[in-house]
Design an enzyme around this catalytic site. Sequence first.
Site, PDB file in Angstrom:
ATOM      1  N   GLU A 183       4.515  -4.734   7.497  1.00  0.00           N
ATOM      2  CA  GLU A 183       3.705  -3.678   8.123  1.00  0.00           C
ATOM      3  C   GLU A 183       4.119  -3.402   9.563  1.00  0.00           C
ATOM      4  O   GLU A 183       4.007  -2.281  10.049  1.00  0.00           O
ATOM      5  CB  GLU A 183       2.215  -4.065   8.078  1.00  0.00           C
ATOM      6  CG  GLU A 183       1.589  -4.042   6.684  1.00  0.00           C
ATOM      7  CD  GLU A 183       1.695  -5.365   5.942  1.00  0.00           C
ATOM      8  OE1 GLU A 183       2.531  -6.224   6.315  1.00  0.00           O
ATOM      9  OE2 GLU A 183       0.950  -5.545   4.958  1.00  0.00           O
ATOM     10  N   ALA A 189       0.852  -1.193   0.000  1.00  0.00           N
ATOM     11  CA  ALA A 189       0.000   0.000   0.000  1.00  0.00           C
ATOM     12  C   ALA A 189       0.888   1.244   0.000  1.00  0.00           C
ATOM     13  O   ALA A 189       1.987   1.226   0.562  1.00  0.00           O
ATOM     14  CB  ALA A 189      -0.908  -0.019   1.221  1.00  0.00           C
ATOM     15  N   GLY A 203       0.694  -5.045   1.099  1.00  0.00           N
ATOM     16  CA  GLY A 203      -0.457  -5.183   0.201  1.00  0.00           C
ATOM     17  C   GLY A 203      -0.088  -5.811  -1.136  1.00  0.00           C
ATOM     18  O   GLY A 203      -0.951  -6.378  -1.810  1.00  0.00           O
ATOM     19  N   GLU A 215      -0.155  -9.431  -0.424  1.00  0.00           N
ATOM     20  CA  GLU A 215      -1.569  -9.800  -0.227  1.00  0.00           C
ATOM     21  C   GLU A 215      -2.308  -9.875  -1.558  1.00  0.00           C
ATOM     22  O   GLU A 215      -3.148 -10.753  -1.769  1.00  0.00           O
ATOM     23  CB  GLU A 215      -2.227  -8.779   0.710  1.00  0.00           C
ATOM     24  CG  GLU A 215      -1.692  -8.900   2.134  1.00  0.00           C
ATOM     25  CD  GLU A 215      -2.095  -7.752   3.039  1.00  0.00           C
ATOM     26  OE1 GLU A 215      -1.993  -6.581   2.597  1.00  0.00           O
ATOM     27  OE2 GLU A 215      -2.512  -8.004   4.185  1.00  0.00           O
TER      28      GLU A 215
END
Length: 257
Positions: A131, A65, A108, A111
Amino acid sequence: MAYENILVTIEDAVGLLQLNRPKVMNALNSQVMTELGQAFDEFEANDAVRCVVLYGSARAFSAGADIDAMKNATPVEMLKGNWVAAWDRPRKMIKPVIAAVSGYALGGGCELAMACDIIIASETAQFGQPEINIGVIPGAGGTQRLPRAIGKSRAMEMALTGKFIKADEALQRGLVSRVVPVETYLDEAKALAREIAAKAPVAVQFAKECVNKVYELPLGEGLDYERRHFYFLFATEDQREGMDAFLAKRKAEWKGK
Ligand code: CO8
């Protein structure tokens, strides 16, 4: 539609989606995720597309992200924006989605790759959920999909330390199905996609759905689910065609119905 953060093409029966934010290692912001969602919708609706390949650059599939875009977000904004739903799109696609991962697949990015049906990795691929190093936790499936893929202990280590695993370990632990040279990883992913695209479409759809159910259903219900889908395929023209073609020693011609 015109895309600014991704490149969208179709080759043979394969829809190609390339993340295209090279300056930030294909970091994922709301625009990228919106564009990806639209491109997935277009491919889903286009009968000429039978399988999708999602990839980034040789250096980075995606570093996760976009931290710059995310840093001032409030919980309510994130709740209302519902960005995270976009990460589940590859799983929800009727058509199979292959992630071709080279370089970093982090946060992300990892993911998103895990939400796809198959991951083909280049030798340079690295996977991680870092993260924890920026004061948060995985938010788009990492704590759920990673343990299912590689086991609890190693996934826990990754989530708690933020350390990455390399392609060879990802292969050994079953996170990816193949590791290939960086020069050919995309071609290999496309070749696999073409191979899948040449199969009977309804059977492909059911096979994807049934395998994905392993994460949601107890064994008995999963077996029932599979069996019902198997029976249903005997209502398709492609079942008859596939079996006739096998017995006549000729190539099957699929109708997708
Ligand atoms: N977001 C924004 N910018 C990034 C990101 C990112 N995730 N990753 C890299 N960049 C930028 C860098 O800031 C840098 O920009 P600039 O050139 O302007 O300084 C450029 O990309 C190149 O990066 P580096 O200079 O750091 O390159 P290195 O080769 O030294 O390192 C790494 C590469 C290892 C990939 C490093 O950049 C890194 O650690 N990146 C961050 C990885 C990370 O922490 N990812 C997790 C983010 S959080 C997340 O993904 C949560 C997902 C939950 C989704 C829910 C959404 C609502």
